[in-house]
Design a protein around this motif. Structure first.
Motif, PDB file in Angstrom:
ATOM      1  N   HIS A  14      49.281 -17.512 -24.307  1.00 45.26           N
ATOM      2  CA  HIS A  14      48.207 -18.074 -23.853  1.00 45.26           C
ATOM      3  C   HIS A  14      46.841 -17.851 -24.661  1.00 45.26           C
ATOM      4  CE1 HIS A  14      50.811 -18.412 -20.323  1.00 45.26           C
ATOM      5  NE2 HIS A  14      50.305 -19.683 -20.304  1.00 45.26           N
ATOM      6  N   ILE A  15      46.952 -17.381 -26.006  1.00 42.51           N
ATOM      7  CA  ILE A  15      45.782 -17.092 -26.836  1.00 42.51           C
ATOM      8  C   ILE A  15      45.224 -18.377 -27.174  1.00 42.51           C
ATOM      9  CG2 ILE A  15      45.071 -15.970 -29.018  1.00 42.51           C
ATOM     10  CD1 ILE A  15      47.218 -13.931 -28.586  1.00 42.51           C
ATOM     11  N   THR A  16      43.867 -18.571 -27.015  1.00 39.33           N
ATOM     12  CA  THR A  16      43.127 -19.598 -27.410  1.00 39.33           C
ATOM     13  C   THR A  16      42.403 -19.460 -28.798  1.00 39.33           C
ATOM     14  OG1 THR A  16      41.253 -19.011 -26.169  1.00 39.33           O
ATOM     15  CG2 THR A  16      42.718 -20.652 -24.859  1.00 39.33           C
ATOM     16  N   ILE A  61      42.257 -13.737 -27.609  1.00 39.91           N
ATOM     17  CA  ILE A  61      41.685 -14.118 -26.408  1.00 39.91           C
ATOM     18  C   ILE A  61      42.514 -15.017 -25.744  1.00 39.91           C
ATOM     19  CG2 ILE A  61      39.596 -14.935 -25.283  1.00 39.91           C
ATOM     20  CD1 ILE A  61      39.143 -12.556 -26.843  1.00 39.91           C
ATOM     21  N   SER A  62      43.447 -14.310 -24.614  1.00 43.47           N
ATOM     22  CA  SER A  62      44.327 -14.981 -23.818  1.00 43.47           C
ATOM     23  C   SER A  62      43.429 -15.470 -22.434  1.00 43.47           C
ATOM     24  CB  SER A  62      45.413 -14.146 -23.554  1.00 43.47           C
ATOM     25  OG  SER A  62      46.253 -14.703 -22.628  1.00 43.47           O
ATOM     26  N   GLU A  63      43.836 -16.855 -22.407  1.00 46.61           N
ATOM     27  CA  GLU A  63      43.385 -17.576 -20.893  1.00 46.61           C
ATOM     28  C   GLU A  63      44.574 -18.234 -20.180  1.00 46.61           C
ATOM     29  OE1 GLU A  63      39.535 -19.867 -21.643  1.00 46.61           O
ATOM     30  OE2 GLU A  63      39.341 -18.368 -23.773  1.00 46.61           O
ATOM     31  N   TYR A  69      40.010 -14.982 -15.488  1.00 45.46           N
ATOM     32  CA  TYR A  69      39.017 -14.718 -16.430  1.00 45.46           C
ATOM     33  C   TYR A  69      40.010 -14.356 -17.871  1.00 45.46           C
ATOM     34  CZ  TYR A  69      41.178 -10.579 -14.635  1.00 45.46           C
ATOM     35  OH  TYR A  69      42.203  -9.573 -14.119  1.00 45.46           O
ATOM     36  N   PRO A  70      39.253 -14.211 -19.055  1.00 44.82           N
ATOM     37  CA  PRO A  70      40.054 -14.108 -20.105  1.00 44.82           C
ATOM     38  C   PRO A  70      40.422 -12.750 -20.204  1.00 44.82           C
ATOM     39  CG  PRO A  70      37.806 -15.348 -20.685  1.00 44.82           C
ATOM     40  CD  PRO A  70      37.920 -14.907 -19.329  1.00 44.82           C
ATOM     41  N   ASN A  72      41.559  -9.868 -23.121  1.00 46.63           N
ATOM     42  CA  ASN A  72      42.017  -9.319 -24.836  1.00 46.63           C
ATOM     43  C   ASN A  72      43.263  -8.926 -24.787  1.00 46.63           C
ATOM     44  OD1 ASN A  72      39.139 -10.071 -25.004  1.00 46.63           O
ATOM     45  ND2 ASN A  72      38.580  -7.741 -25.084  1.00 46.63           N
TER      46      ASN A  72
END
Length: 77
Positions: A14-16, A61-63, A69-70, A72
């Motif tokens: 899920h890293i953006t 940054i995983s969301e 919340y994001p 790390n």
């Protein structure tokens, strides 16, 4: 319940975007944003070549949709 390895794998899915963070002294950091890991890694390695004692890190940054919340995620190079 996920173990640590599975949870990290889940977060990495899920890293953006990626951040290269470089310590500049006493609570100050330069942060550089990248869309893909390859670009972030290349940038980090260039900085490390120029300054072998560089204090820096690459993290994603995983969301995930189920988190409010994001998060790390430290990326090993």
């Amino acid at each position: 319940m996920l173990n640590e390895h599975e949870y990290n794998k889940y977060l990495k899915k899920h890293i953006t975007h990626y951040i290269v963070s470089v310590f500049q002294g006493r609570g100050k950091y330069d942060k550089h944003k990248f869309i893909n890991f390859a670009d972030a890694k290349a940038f980090y390695l260039v900085l490390k070549d120029k300054n072998p004692i560089l204090q820096g890190a690459v993290y994603g940054i995983s969301e995930p949709k189920d988190k409010p919340y994001p998060m790390n995620v430290f990326m090993e190079i």
